[in-house]
Write an enzyme that holds these catalytic residues in place. Structure first.
Site, PDB file in Angstrom:
ATOM      1  N   GLU A 157      42.271 -48.140 -73.333  1.00  0.00           N
ATOM      2  CA  GLU A 157      42.476 -46.820 -72.835  1.00  0.00           C
ATOM      3  C   GLU A 157      41.138 -45.898 -73.594  1.00  0.00           C
ATOM      4  OE1 GLU A 157      46.234 -45.005 -72.685  1.00  0.00           O
ATOM      5  OE2 GLU A 157      47.006 -46.721 -71.507  1.00  0.00           O
ATOM      6  N   ASN A 198      41.148 -52.954 -72.612  1.00  0.00           N
ATOM      7  CA  ASN A 198      42.286 -52.831 -71.663  1.00  0.00           C
ATOM      8  C   ASN A 198      42.207 -51.145 -71.246  1.00  0.00           C
ATOM      9  OD1 ASN A 198      44.726 -53.789 -70.401  1.00  0.00           O
ATOM     10  ND2 ASN A 198      45.999 -52.418 -71.351  1.00  0.00           N
ATOM     11  N   HIS A 235      48.628 -49.602 -62.699  1.00  0.00           N
ATOM     12  CA  HIS A 235      50.010 -48.629 -62.541  1.00  0.00           C
ATOM     13  C   HIS A 235      49.598 -48.001 -61.381  1.00  0.00           C
ATOM     14  CE1 HIS A 235      51.686 -49.267 -66.252  1.00  0.00           C
ATOM     15  NE2 HIS A 235      50.540 -49.059 -67.086  1.00  0.00           N
ATOM     16  N   GLU A 263      49.678 -54.502 -66.855  1.00  0.00           N
ATOM     17  CA  GLU A 263      51.005 -53.708 -66.754  1.00  0.00           C
ATOM     18  C   GLU A 263      51.283 -53.238 -65.161  1.00  0.00           C
ATOM     19  OE1 GLU A 263      50.156 -50.118 -69.424  1.00  0.00           O
ATOM     20  OE2 GLU A 263      49.061 -51.330 -70.845  1.00  0.00           O
ATOM     21  N   ASP A 265      52.658 -52.030 -62.201  1.00  0.00           N
ATOM     22  CA  ASP A 265      53.857 -51.337 -61.285  1.00  0.00           C
ATOM     23  C   ASP A 265      53.320 -50.607 -60.263  1.00  0.00           C
ATOM     24  OD1 ASP A 265      52.849 -49.329 -62.917  1.00  0.00           O
ATOM     25  OD2 ASP A 265      54.554 -49.166 -64.361  1.00  0.00           O
TER      26      ASP A 265
HETATM   27  O1  9MR Z   1      56.178 -48.222 -71.284  1.00  0.00           O
HETATM   28  C1  9MR Z   1      55.813 -47.602 -72.581  1.00  0.00           C
HETATM   29  C2  9MR Z   1      56.804 -46.551 -72.940  1.00  0.00           C
HETATM   30  O2  9MR Z   1      58.017 -46.863 -73.144  1.00  0.00           O
HETATM   31  C3  9MR Z   1      56.192 -45.358 -73.795  1.00  0.00           C
HETATM   32  O3  9MR Z   1      57.161 -44.405 -73.900  1.00  0.00           O
HETATM   33  C4  9MR Z   1      54.879 -45.135 -73.386  1.00  0.00           C
HETATM   34  C5  9MR Z   1      54.299 -44.064 -74.571  1.00  0.00           C
HETATM   35  O4  9MR Z   1      52.891 -43.802 -74.258  1.00  0.00           O
HETATM   36  O5  9MR Z   1      53.947 -46.117 -73.305  1.00  0.00           O
HETATM   37  C6  9MR Z   1      54.472 -47.047 -72.401  1.00  0.00           C
HETATM   38  O6  9MR Z   1      53.461 -48.089 -72.287  1.00  0.00           O
HETATM   39  C7  9MR Z   1      52.190 -47.550 -71.780  1.00  0.00           C
HETATM   40  C8  9MR Z   1      51.151 -48.717 -72.275  1.00  0.00           C
HETATM   41  O7  9MR Z   1      51.512 -49.027 -73.828  1.00  0.00           O
HETATM   42  C9  9MR Z   1      49.687 -48.357 -72.226  1.00  0.00           C
HETATM   43  N1  9MR Z   1      49.323 -48.089 -70.959  1.00  0.00           N
HETATM   44  C10 9MR Z   1      50.502 -47.150 -70.111  1.00  0.00           C
HETATM   45  C11 9MR Z   1      51.660 -47.576 -70.433  1.00  0.00           C
HETATM   46  C12 9MR Z   1      52.771 -46.467 -69.673  1.00  0.00           C
HETATM   47  O8  9MR Z   1      52.757 -45.056 -70.265  1.00  0.00           O
END
Ligand code: 9MR
Length: 328
Positions: A157, A198, A235, A263, A265
């Site tokens: 990111e 990513n 996402h 990732e 969804d």
């Molecule tokens: O799914 C993850 C969630 O449990 C955490 O609270 C969150 C914190 O930033 O991160 C989520 O996963 C993220 C991933 O690591 C990177 N891309 C975005 C995802 C969704 O926020």
């Protein structure tokens, strides 16, 4: 190179070890991973961590249906090295052991990210010191699991929506050179792991963010930075499934060996969106795998949008059934 065949051979043994309560789920549920691999792909995975892997119903679905796991949170900087030099291995070790016992590939996630970053890193202001901090973090984390992690999300990111570089301690102190520093450290730590950059919102081929990713990756690869793949998180909101093919093709046009949907969804989880998004990977020769970001809606980071393939009672939703049909 890791052997995918070896993982596949290990899977039936893992099934024998399932507790009897899980056998019903196993018999009824068809594996999306098996069908996806039969299309020439490497894995269809999900994210998880110790809490969810310790839940029998959830674990049984992953054992049966998926071929890879990504640690949802346990390998992030604030969890794995919250204090300089002090590493928490319990959560990541649990996930690694579970994956190996059950014959699953692991995607490592994530090494250099502005978010879920340990606070102490934000106060490093000297370029040489921050370089060493990045190198040490990567050497320790990747080194512990050397040879056992299939992909690593090395940089996560780093782009703003307008294609400029996100403001972070890494970009402030080192400029874009933090990317080279991180990927070189990663290659040195585990030469067998495929190294990924990513990001999210790479879902439109011609957006400034997607273009920045492609153009900069090309520039870095040409300069010798060891980037193997681009990960698109995907996402999505409802209706966006049909755009994924164009976006994945654009990313695959970059000078990298491979791409992955990392990732996935989709708010509402419409079957047609899921089928289109997964088909985008099937159709793109450079796309090696798809990971969805969780198993059941309840456990999703966006639970209020019911974006996953299994409902709150662990039942496969229409999107899962349609994916199985489309891949069969
Ligand atoms: O799914 C993850 C969630 O449990 C955490 O609270 C969150 C914190 O930033 O991160 C989520 O996963 C993220 C991933 O690591 C990177 N891309 C975005 C995802 C969704 O926020």
């Amino acid at each position: 190179m890791h052997s995918v065949t070896l993982f596949a051979l290990a899977a039936p043994l893992a099934a024998l070890a399932l507790p009897s309560g899980s056998l019903l789920t196993r018999q009824e549920l068809q594996s999306i991973n098996e069908l996806f691999v039969a299309k020439g792909k490497e894995y269809f995975g999900t994210c998880s961590d110790q809490n969810l892997l310790s839940n029998q119903q959830n674990a049984a679905i992953i054992q049966t249906a998926f071929g890879a796991v990504t640690p949802e949170n346990s390998m992030k900087w604030d969890q794995i090295q919250p204090t300089q030099g002090q590493f928490n291995w319990d959560g990541p070790d649990f996930l690694m052991d579970w994956a190996e016992t059950n014959g699953k590939i692991v995607r490592g996630h994530t090494l250099v990210w502005h978010s879920q970053l340990a606070g102490w890193v934000n106060s490093v202001t000297d370029p040489a010191a921050l370089t060493e901090v990045i190198q040490t973090h990567i050497a320790e984390v990747m080194g512990r699991y050397k040879g056992r992690i299939y992909h690593w999300d090395v940089v996560n990111e780093m782009w703003n929506e307008d294609g400029t570089m996100r403001d972070s301690v890494f970009s402030q102190v080192l400029g874009e050179d933090f990317v080279r520093i991180a990927f070189e450290a990663a290659r040195a730590a585990d030469p067998d792991a495929k190294l990924y950059i990513n990001d999210y919102n790479l879902d439109t081929a011609d957006s400034p963010k997607t273009q920045a990713m492609i153009n900069n990756v090309n520039k870095w690869v040409e300069a010798g930075v060891p980037i193997d793949g681009i990960g698109t998180q995907a996402h999505l909101t409802g209706g966006m499934g049909s755009g994924v093919a164009g976006a994945v093709a654009a990313l695959a046009g970059a000078n990298v060996a491979e791409v992955a949907i990392t990732e996935l969804d989709i708010a509402g989880a419409a079957a047609e969106d899921y089928v289109a998004a997964v088909d985008a990977c099937v159709q793109e020769p450079k796309c090696v795998g798809v990971s969805v970001w969780g198993v059941r809606d309840t456990d999703s980071w966006r639970a209020d949008t019911s974006p996953l393939l299994f409902d709150d009672s662990y039942q496969p939703k229409d999107a899962y059934t349609q994916l199985i049909a489309s891949l069969s």
